[in-house]
Design a protein around this motif. Structure first.
Motif, PDB file in Angstrom:
ATOM      1  N   PRO A  13       0.829  -1.205   0.000  1.00 26.03           N
ATOM      2  CA  PRO A  13       0.000   0.000   0.000  1.00 26.03           C
ATOM      3  C   PRO A  13       0.869   1.262   0.000  1.00 26.03           C
ATOM      4  O   PRO A  13       1.695   1.444   0.889  1.00 26.03           O
ATOM      5  N   ARG A  14       0.672   2.093  -1.010  1.00 24.48           N
ATOM      6  CA  ARG A  14       1.380   3.371  -1.073  1.00 24.48           C
ATOM      7  C   ARG A  14       0.517   4.405  -0.359  1.00 24.48           C
ATOM      8  O   ARG A  14      -0.305   5.092  -0.956  1.00 24.48           O
ATOM      9  N   THR A  15       0.724   4.474   0.944  1.00 27.94           N
ATOM     10  CA  THR A  15      -0.139   5.289   1.800  1.00 27.94           C
ATOM     11  C   THR A  15       0.194   6.766   1.664  1.00 27.94           C
ATOM     12  O   THR A  15       1.367   7.154   1.649  1.00 27.94           O
ATOM     13  N   GLY A  16      -0.854   7.577   1.564  1.00 27.91           N
ATOM     14  CA  GLY A  16      -0.680   9.014   1.391  1.00 27.91           C
ATOM     15  C   GLY A  16      -0.501   9.749   2.705  1.00 27.91           C
ATOM     16  O   GLY A  16      -0.006   9.204   3.694  1.00 27.91           O
ATOM     17  N   VAL A  17      -0.913  11.021   2.715  1.00 23.81           N
ATOM     18  CA  VAL A  17      -0.794  11.888   3.889  1.00 23.81           C
ATOM     19  C   VAL A  17      -1.922  11.528   4.858  1.00 23.81           C
ATOM     20  O   VAL A  17      -3.088  11.765   4.568  1.00 23.81           O
ATOM     21  N   VAL A  18      -1.552  10.927   5.986  1.00 25.28           N
ATOM     22  CA  VAL A  18      -2.559  10.401   6.909  1.00 25.28           C
ATOM     23  C   VAL A  18      -3.043  11.495   7.863  1.00 25.28           C
ATOM     24  O   VAL A  18      -2.260  12.096   8.592  1.00 25.28           O
ATOM     25  N   PHE A  19      -4.362  11.747   7.814  1.00 27.41           N
ATOM     26  CA  PHE A  19      -4.974  12.704   8.733  1.00 27.41           C
ATOM     27  C   PHE A  19      -5.371  11.988  10.020  1.00 27.41           C
ATOM     28  O   PHE A  19      -6.048  10.968   9.981  1.00 27.41           O
ATOM     29  N   SER A  20      -4.954  12.527  11.146  1.00 26.89           N
ATOM     30  CA  SER A  20      -5.428  12.015  12.429  1.00 26.89           C
ATOM     31  C   SER A  20      -5.757  13.215  13.301  1.00 26.89           C
ATOM     32  O   SER A  20      -5.466  14.360  12.939  1.00 26.89           O
ATOM     33  N   ARG A  21      -6.371  12.950  14.446  1.00 30.26           N
ATOM     34  CA  ARG A  21      -6.731  14.058  15.335  1.00 30.26           C
ATOM     35  C   ARG A  21      -5.560  14.497  16.192  1.00 30.26           C
ATOM     36  O   ARG A  21      -5.618  15.527  16.861  1.00 30.26           O
ATOM     37  N   SER A  22      -4.504  13.703  16.200  1.00 26.09           N
ATOM     38  CA  SER A  22      -3.290  14.076  16.936  1.00 26.09           C
ATOM     39  C   SER A  22      -2.113  13.383  16.280  1.00 26.09           C
ATOM     40  O   SER A  22      -2.200  12.233  15.883  1.00 26.09           O
ATOM     41  N   GLY A  23      -1.005  14.095  16.161  1.00 25.72           N
ATOM     42  CA  GLY A  23       0.192  13.498  15.580  1.00 25.72           C
ATOM     43  C   GLY A  23       0.054  13.295  14.080  1.00 25.72           C
ATOM     44  O   GLY A  23      -0.807  13.876  13.430  1.00 25.72           O
ATOM     45  N   GLY A  24       0.913  12.438  13.543  1.00 21.59           N
ATOM     46  CA  GLY A  24       0.863  12.139  12.120  1.00 21.59           C
ATOM     47  C   GLY A  24       1.209  13.348  11.267  1.00 21.59           C
ATOM     48  O   GLY A  24       1.880  14.279  11.704  1.00 21.59           O
ATOM     49  N   ALA A  25       0.724  13.325  10.024  1.00 26.49           N
ATOM     50  CA  ALA A  25       1.071  14.367   9.057  1.00 26.49           C
ATOM     51  C   ALA A  25       0.594  15.752   9.480  1.00 26.49           C
ATOM     52  O   ALA A  25       1.196  16.761   9.128  1.00 26.49           O
ATOM     53  N   LEU A  26      -0.508  15.817  10.226  1.00 25.74           N
ATOM     54  CA  LEU A  26      -1.059  17.104  10.644  1.00 25.74           C
ATOM     55  C   LEU A  26      -0.565  17.533  12.023  1.00 25.74           C
ATOM     56  O   LEU A  26      -1.008  18.537  12.562  1.00 25.74           O
ATOM     57  N   GLY A  27       0.350  16.743  12.588  1.00 29.87           N
ATOM     58  CA  GLY A  27       0.790  16.969  13.963  1.00 29.87           C
ATOM     59  C   GLY A  27       1.275  18.379  14.246  1.00 29.87           C
ATOM     60  O   GLY A  27       0.994  18.952  15.292  1.00 29.87           O
ATOM     61  N   LYS A  28       2.007  18.972  13.284  1.00 24.50           N
ATOM     62  CA  LYS A  28       2.543  20.316  13.497  1.00 24.50           C
ATOM     63  C   LYS A  28       1.609  21.393  12.948  1.00 24.50           C
ATOM     64  O   LYS A  28       1.625  22.535  13.393  1.00 24.50           O
ATOM     65  N   LEU A  29       0.784  21.020  11.951  1.00 31.05           N
ATOM     66  CA  LEU A  29      -0.090  22.005  11.316  1.00 31.05           C
ATOM     67  C   LEU A  29      -1.368  22.273  12.116  1.00 31.05           C
ATOM     68  O   LEU A  29      -1.800  23.419  12.254  1.00 31.05           O
ATOM     69  N   LEU A  30      -1.958  21.209  12.673  1.00 32.14           N
ATOM     70  CA  LEU A  30      -3.248  21.354  13.366  1.00 32.14           C
ATOM     71  C   LEU A  30      -3.215  22.356  14.524  1.00 32.14           C
ATOM     72  O   LEU A  30      -4.107  23.202  14.622  1.00 32.14           O
ATOM     73  N   PRO A  31      -2.212  22.284  15.422  1.00 32.63           N
ATOM     74  CA  PRO A  31      -2.191  23.256  16.530  1.00 32.63           C
ATOM     75  C   PRO A  31      -2.160  24.702  16.014  1.00 32.63           C
ATOM     76  O   PRO A  31      -2.791  25.586  16.607  1.00 32.63           O
ATOM     77  N   LEU A  32      -1.439  24.945  14.912  1.00 30.12           N
ATOM     78  CA  LEU A  32      -1.371  26.291  14.344  1.00 30.12           C
ATOM     79  C   LEU A  32      -2.726  26.705  13.781  1.00 30.12           C
ATOM     80  O   LEU A  32      -3.171  27.839  13.953  1.00 30.12           O
ATOM     81  N   LEU A  33      -3.393  25.766  13.088  1.00 24.71           N
ATOM     82  CA  LEU A  33      -4.707  26.067  12.531  1.00 24.71           C
ATOM     83  C   LEU A  33      -5.721  26.347  13.641  1.00 24.71           C
ATOM     84  O   LEU A  33      -6.565  27.231  13.516  1.00 24.71           O
ATOM     85  N   ARG A  34      -5.629  25.571  14.726  1.00 27.04           N
ATOM     86  CA  ARG A  34      -6.550  25.789  15.855  1.00 27.04           C
ATOM     87  C   ARG A  34      -6.372  27.195  16.449  1.00 27.04           C
ATOM     88  O   ARG A  34      -7.313  27.793  16.962  1.00 27.04           O
TER      89      ARG A  34
END
Length: 300
Positions: free
Chosen positions: A158-179
Motif C-alpha cells: 500500500p502506497r499510503t498518502g498523507v494520513v490525517f489524524s486528530r493528533s500526531g501524524g502528518a497534521l501533527g505540526k499544522l493542526l495546533p497552528l490552525l486551531r
C-alpha cells in the motif's frame, strides 16, 4: 485470521491493531524488548533475527516498520536510518517466511505515496512510474524487499498518502497552528496531497487482508485536493482563518530536503485498485474528513 504485525506501536499501527482485533482477528505484535504478554514476540530486525516459528501458521503478516519520515531533519545519518529502518525489518520478515514451516498466505508491507516523487497535476494510478528523490528511492527499495517473499505469498504494498489524524501524524505540526488561527498553506499551495484519514487506512488494510488484490495499492481518498483546498477545509471545520502562507524558500531553508519532498512535492494519486475492488471509504470527501479531524463526528 491470525495476524503478525511489525511496527504496531506507531500511530497507524496502534489504530490498525485495534481495528483488526475489533473485527475478530487475533494479533501478535513483534517487539524489540522482552515480551509483555503472549501476544508479543521479540525480534531484532537490525540484526535480521526472528524465529520463523513466529510466522508459521499466520494467515497474514503486516509490516509497518520504519522511522518517521517527518520527525527529524534529514541529515545524512537520518536518511540512512529512514532506509535501514524499513529495509532491515522487511528483509528479516521475508527471510523468516522462507524458513517457516507454513509461510503466511498474505504479506501486506507498507510503502508510501512518496514513490511517485513530484508529479505535478498528473493523475497517478498504480502503474505510474516512480519519481526521483530520497522518498521515491526509499519506496522503490522497500517494495522490492517485500516482493522477495517466498512463492505463493500474496504481497501487497500500500502506497499510503498523507494520513490525517486528530493528533500526531502528518497534521501533527499544522493542526495546533490552525486551531490558533495562525496556520496556512505551504508554498503556493497548488501541490496535491494524497490525503486519507487514519480510520480509512486501518479499514483499507483490513479490506486488503480479505481481498485477492496484490501488488501496489494507492491508499488515499478518492477526492483529490491541493494543499490550498485541504488547509481551507480544515480551517473551515475548525472555524479559524488560514491566511498565513509559508513560502517555499523558507521551507527549503528551514527543512532542507524534508520540506521540499514532504510538503512541496505534488502527488495527485488516484486509488484505482481499491475503487475497482469495491472498497468503501468512511471519509471519501474532504469536508467529511476535515469534520472528523476537528472532532465534529463520532466516526472513527
Amino acid at each position: 485470521m491470525h495476524i503478525v504485525m511489525a511496527g504496531a506501536s506507531g500511530l497507524i499501527g496502534t489504530s490498525m491493531s485495534a481495528a483488526f482485533r475489533n473485527a475478530g482477528h487475533s494479533v501478535v505484535t513483534l517487539v524489540r524488548r522482552p515480551p509483555a504478554s503472549a501476544a508479543e514476540v521479540r525480534w531484532d530486525p537490525a540484526a535480521g533475527v526472528l524465529d520463523p516459528g513466529a510466522l508459521s501458521g499466520a494467515d497474514a503478516v503486516v509490516n509497518l516498520s520504519g522511522a518517521g519520515i517527518g520527525d527529524r531533519p534529514w541529515t545524512r545519518r537520518r536518511v540512512e536510518e529512514l532506509f535501514s529502518s524499513r529495509l532491515g525489518p522487511t528483509r528479516t520478515l521475508v527471510q523468516a517466511m522462507a524458513r517457516a514451516d507454513t509461510p503466511p498466505a498474505t504479506f501486506i508491507s507498507q510503502s508510501g505515496s512518496g514513490y511517485y516523487g513530484d508529479a505535478g497535476n498528473t493523475v497517478l494510478r498504480e502503474d505510474a512510474a516512480a519519481g526521483e528523490g530520497t522518498l521515491p528511492q526509499i519506496c522503490i527499495e522497500w517494495e522490492q524487499a517485500a516482493l522477495m517473499a517466498p512463492p505463493g505469498v500474496r504481497v501487497v504494498t500500500p502506497r499510503t498518502g498523507v494520513v490525517f489524524s486528530r493528533s500526531g501524524g502528518a497534521l501533527g505540526k499544522l493542526l495546533p497552528l490552525l486551531r490558533l488561527g495562525v496556520g496556512g498553506p505551504f508554498g503556493n499551495g497548488r501541490q496535491f496531497w494524497p490525503w486519507v484519514t487514519l480510520p480509512d487506512v486501518s479499514a483499507a488494510f483490513l479490506f486488503l487482508l480479505g481481498s485477492p488484490v496484490s501488488g501496489p495499492v494507492n491508499l488515499a481518498a478518492p477526492e483529490q485536493a491541493d494543499v490550498n483546498t485541504i488547509v481551507a477545509a480544515l480551517a473551515h471545520a475548525l472555524h479559524r482563518p488560514a491566511i498565513l502562507r509559508v513560502p517555499a524558500p523558507v521551507l527549503r531553508t528551514v527543512m532542507p530536503g524534508l520540506g521540499e519532498e514532504l510538503l512541496l512535492y505534488s502527488q495527485r494519486m488516484e486509488p484505482a485498485v481499491l475503487t475497482a475492488a469495491g472498497f468503501a471509504w468512511q471519509h471519501g470527501h474532504l469536508a467529511d474528513a476535515a469534520r472528523w479531524v476537528a472532532g465534529k463526528t463520532s466516526a472513527g
